[in-house]
Design an enzyme around this catalytic site. Structure first.
Site, PDB file in Angstrom:
ATOM      1  N   TYR A 191      -6.987  -9.046  11.146  1.00 21.43           N
ATOM      2  CA  TYR A 191      -5.683  -8.770  11.752  1.00 21.43           C
ATOM      3  C   TYR A 191      -5.615  -9.428  13.125  1.00 21.43           C
ATOM      4  O   TYR A 191      -6.618  -9.461  13.864  1.00 21.43           O
ATOM      5  CB  TYR A 191      -5.465  -7.256  11.883  1.00 21.43           C
ATOM      6  CG  TYR A 191      -5.124  -6.608  10.554  1.00 21.43           C
ATOM      7  CD1 TYR A 191      -3.832  -6.662  10.060  1.00 21.43           C
ATOM      8  CD2 TYR A 191      -6.108  -5.987   9.790  1.00 21.43           C
ATOM      9  CE1 TYR A 191      -3.511  -6.095   8.827  1.00 21.43           C
ATOM     10  CE2 TYR A 191      -5.795  -5.418   8.555  1.00 21.43           C
ATOM     11  CZ  TYR A 191      -4.499  -5.480   8.083  1.00 21.43           C
ATOM     12  OH  TYR A 191      -4.165  -4.926   6.861  1.00 21.43           O
ATOM     13  N   ASN A 203     -12.173  -1.148  -1.282  1.00 22.12           N
ATOM     14  CA  ASN A 203     -11.491  -1.789  -0.146  1.00 22.12           C
ATOM     15  C   ASN A 203     -12.221  -1.396   1.136  1.00 22.12           C
ATOM     16  O   ASN A 203     -12.560  -0.221   1.318  1.00 22.12           O
ATOM     17  CB  ASN A 203     -10.040  -1.305  -0.072  1.00 22.12           C
ATOM     18  CG  ASN A 203      -9.370  -1.694   1.240  1.00 22.12           C
ATOM     19  OD1 ASN A 203      -9.023  -2.865   1.448  1.00 22.12           O
ATOM     20  ND2 ASN A 203      -9.212  -0.745   2.155  1.00 22.12           N
ATOM     21  N   GLU A 204     -12.440  -2.365   1.991  1.00 25.29           N
ATOM     22  CA  GLU A 204     -13.112  -2.108   3.280  1.00 25.29           C
ATOM     23  C   GLU A 204     -14.240  -1.096   3.088  1.00 25.29           C
ATOM     24  O   GLU A 204     -14.287  -0.042   3.740  1.00 25.29           O
ATOM     25  CB  GLU A 204     -12.089  -1.670   4.344  1.00 25.29           C
ATOM     26  CG  GLU A 204     -11.091  -2.780   4.629  1.00 25.29           C
ATOM     27  CD  GLU A 204     -10.266  -2.636   5.904  1.00 25.29           C
ATOM     28  OE1 GLU A 204     -10.277  -1.562   6.536  1.00 25.29           O
ATOM     29  OE2 GLU A 204      -9.593  -3.636   6.267  1.00 25.29           O
ATOM     30  N   GLU A 257      -6.165  -9.207   3.362  1.00 25.37           N
ATOM     31  CA  GLU A 257      -5.347  -8.554   4.399  1.00 25.37           C
ATOM     32  C   GLU A 257      -5.338  -9.454   5.634  1.00 25.37           C
ATOM     33  O   GLU A 257      -6.392  -9.754   6.188  1.00 25.37           O
ATOM     34  CB  GLU A 257      -5.896  -7.164   4.760  1.00 25.37           C
ATOM     35  CG  GLU A 257      -5.644  -6.146   3.667  1.00 25.37           C
ATOM     36  CD  GLU A 257      -6.047  -4.726   4.019  1.00 25.37           C
ATOM     37  OE1 GLU A 257      -5.971  -4.363   5.217  1.00 25.37           O
ATOM     38  OE2 GLU A 257      -6.443  -3.990   3.102  1.00 25.37           O
ATOM     39  N   GLU A 287       0.851  -1.201   0.000  1.00 23.74           N
ATOM     40  CA  GLU A 287       0.000   0.000   0.000  1.00 23.74           C
ATOM     41  C   GLU A 287       0.889   1.254   0.000  1.00 23.74           C
ATOM     42  O   GLU A 287       2.055   1.212   0.436  1.00 23.74           O
ATOM     43  CB  GLU A 287      -0.875  -0.012   1.258  1.00 23.74           C
ATOM     44  CG  GLU A 287      -1.811   1.178   1.340  1.00 23.74           C
ATOM     45  CD  GLU A 287      -2.898   1.028   2.394  1.00 23.74           C
ATOM     46  OE1 GLU A 287      -2.834   0.077   3.208  1.00 23.74           O
ATOM     47  OE2 GLU A 287      -3.819   1.867   2.392  1.00 23.74           O
ATOM     48  N   GLN A 330       1.996  -6.166   5.673  1.00 18.05           N
ATOM     49  CA  GLN A 330       2.211  -5.841   4.296  1.00 18.05           C
ATOM     50  C   GLN A 330       3.633  -6.250   3.937  1.00 18.05           C
ATOM     51  O   GLN A 330       4.387  -6.673   4.806  1.00 18.05           O
ATOM     52  CB  GLN A 330       2.002  -4.359   4.083  1.00 18.05           C
ATOM     53  CG  GLN A 330       0.556  -3.928   4.347  1.00 18.05           C
ATOM     54  CD  GLN A 330       0.261  -2.524   3.808  1.00 18.05           C
ATOM     55  OE1 GLN A 330       1.080  -1.922   3.120  1.00 18.05           O
ATOM     56  NE2 GLN A 330      -0.909  -2.002   4.121  1.00 18.05           N
TER      57      GLN A 330
HETATM   58  O1  AHR Z   1      -3.071  -2.597   6.136  1.00 16.22           O
HETATM   59  C1  AHR Z   1      -3.370  -1.393   6.755  1.00 16.22           C
HETATM   60  C2  AHR Z   1      -4.829  -1.015   6.618  1.00 16.22           C
HETATM   61  O2  AHR Z   1      -5.622  -1.939   7.296  1.00 16.22           O
HETATM   62  C3  AHR Z   1      -5.401  -1.010   5.226  1.00 16.22           C
HETATM   63  O3  AHR Z   1      -5.160   0.173   4.556  1.00 16.22           O
HETATM   64  C4  AHR Z   1      -6.863  -1.184   5.461  1.00 16.22           C
HETATM   65  O4  AHR Z   1      -7.503  -1.839   4.394  1.00 16.22           O
HETATM   66  C5  AHR Z   1      -6.925  -1.967   6.763  1.00 16.22           C
HETATM   67  O5  AHR Z   1      -7.796  -1.416   7.657  1.00 16.22           O
END
Ligand code: AHR
Length: 515
Positions: free
Chosen positions: A264, A195-196, A319, A48, A368
């Protein structure tokens, strides 16, 4: 007296046998002909415009003293090639829904700037754009995965991007591409539609997003999707199952190549904890959050099965990874964190989950790639190091496009403060040359675990192994000591009477190769 001693002996002996059996975990690996292929795209990455991922990471510019190809660091390209990086997602993340691709083409000196509003508010000069990214993917031999702007873009803008990158004939966008020095189209296959969308991508409801998706997906292609695009819907936030249900129910399946999921591993969003300076408590909580991936994939898959029993639509975990507090003294908006053995264990067990769900999970992107979150590569000016996560990714390349060998076992428990987690994680596959690979992770921070595999059915005679471990969980590679953590030859196994007996040390990742 003799009788009493004999009874005592039998009792003691049997008791020990029972204990020994209990302490060994029996793993059963099936050589099933119709098991799915583990799509190598599960081992994808994400770059990103965030912190030092692109600018000051991948991209140093062609006037830099750091050896580069068209501004992209040669050492990063070489390291990623070693990983056989299958795909790379760009330009976001949250950034994607602010990005206007036309600002990143043409002469660099004419490009307008963009303020990266989500990540540190820095002003970028758009010197890394579509050509730079797609040429980088060619250099890497990786499939590009472009995230389109739905939040602040237009349908026309995204349709134009597809034409610019993919159309070989005469058209306004393909002509523009040629004017900018690229004759042949790149033929980008993977396209994210926002995205999201539930958050930074526009704070949409699932119902509203479905309407947007259908519109964007329509104009990116034609009736037959002759361009063969894989259109990927912005997926749920972790356990938002209603999101997946709404997408699967209301988007015609012929317009849907993949459904995303983001998850995450985080201890507590308000108190994420340090990336290096942590105690077992924080390790346990990180792993608890990471291992939730099994439940997420299972439940999202079950919803997808209801609407798509033939599993045509892929689940794309675009992600995933660990998210800690940023390293002290660094910009809070840049999400720079170190990477320890905790991250290696996390990566190994998450990849095992994806492998074992290869029937539905057909792409995933670690968040990432460089200098951000659970990075595989860290840079400091001209220096570059690879992290423990990098080594796990490399050890697991053996599973790329190999056939899954389903595994069953009852994991022993890793107990901490009255809570438990499965201590062991495993997956196995057979590659095109008939080599069997078994990846084992011991999540337990304190105890080694013993595993036994009946290898008769698999026809295995010879085994070799690689291990990633260290003396302390918090150990990591630094710019001064870049090889503290690196894979080593593993010899902690033996074959006895048709059984492969393995000892997996605490917090370690082992990959065995057998033939
Ligand atoms: O990876 C960091 C961020 O986490 C990304 O930009 C977003 O899609 C997610 O919330």
């Amino acid at each position: 007296m003799k009788k009493a001693l004999f009874i005592l002996f039998v009792f003691t002996f049997c008791n020990q046998t029972i204990v020994a059996q209990k302490e060994t975990t029996v793993l059963s690996i099936k050589n099933t002909a119709n098991a799915p292929i583990i799509n190598k795209n599960i081992y994808g990455h994400f770059a990103e415009h965030l912190g030092r991922s692109i600018y000051g990471g991948f991209f140093v510019g062609d006037t830099s003293k750091i050896p580069n190809t068209a501004g992209v660091r040669n050492d990063i390209v070489a390291a990623l090639k070693e990983l056989k990086i299958p795909n790379l997602r760009w330009p976001g993340g949250c950034f994607a829904d602010t990005y206007h691709w036309k600002d990143g083409i043409g002469p660099k000196e004419n490009r307008p700037t963009i303020v990266n509003k989500w990540w540190g508010g820095t002003t970028e000069d758009n010197s890394f754009g579509t050509h730079d990214f797609l040429n980088l993917c060619e250099l890497l031999g990786a499939e590009p995965y472009l995230s389109g702007n739905v939040g602040s873009g237009t349908v026309q803008e995204l349709a134009d991007w597809v034409q610019y990158t993919n159309f070989g004939g005469v058209s306004p966008m393909s002509n523009l591409r040629k004017e900018n020095g690229r004759k042949e189209p790149w033929k980008v296959k993977y396209w994210g539609i926002g995205n999201e969308a539930w958050g930074c991508g526009g704070n949409m409801t699932a119902e509203y997003y479905v309407g947007e998706y259908r519109k964007y997906a329509t104009f990116m292609s034609d009736w037959e999707n002759t361009g063969g695009l894989t259109r990927i819907a912005s997926g749920s936030n972790s356990a938002d199952y209603n999101w997946t249900e709404t997408l699967m129910k209301d988007i015609p399946l012929n317009m849907l190549g993949g459904v995303g999921v983001h998850h995450y591993a985080v201890i507590d969003w308000a108190k994420k904890g340090d990336g290096v300076d942590y105690a077992e408590d924080q390790y346990f909580q990180t792993m608890k959050s990471a291992l939730k991936m099994e439940e997420l994939v299972t439940k999202h898959s079950a919803i997808m099965d209801k609407y798509d029993p033939e599993k045509k639509v892929a689940m794309i975990v675009d992600e995933w990874g660990a998210w800690y507090e940023v390293e002290k003294g660094t910009n809070p908006g840049f999400l720079y964190q170190q990477n320890t053995m905790r991250d290696a264990v996390l990566a190994g067990s998450t990849l095992n989950i994806f492998n074992n769900h290869a029937d539905r999970v057909r792409m995933a992107n670690l968040a990432q790639c460089v200098n951000v979150l659970q990075a595989v590569i860290l840079t400091d000016k001209a220096k570059m190091i690879v992290t423990p996560t990098y080594h796990v990714m490399k050890m697991y390349t053996v599973h790329h496009d190999a056939q899954l060998l389903p595994i069953t076992f009852n994991s022993p428990l890793y107990t901490f403060n009255g809570e438990t987690l499965p201590a062991l994680s495993a997956s196995a596959s057979k590659d095109k040359n008939g080599l069997v690979h078994i990846s084992l992770v011991n999540v337990d921070a304190k105890k080694e675990h013993k595993i036994e595999i009946d290898i008769n059915e698999l026809g295995i005679k010879n085994v070799s192994g690689t291990i990633l471990t260290s003396s302390k969980l918090q150990d990591h590679n630094t710019f001064d000591n870049p090889s503290k953590i690196r894979p080593a030859v593993y010899k902690g196994f033996e074959i006895k009477k048709g059984k492969l007996q393995i000892t997996v040390p605490a917090f370690s990742v082992v990959v065995l190769e057998a033939k």
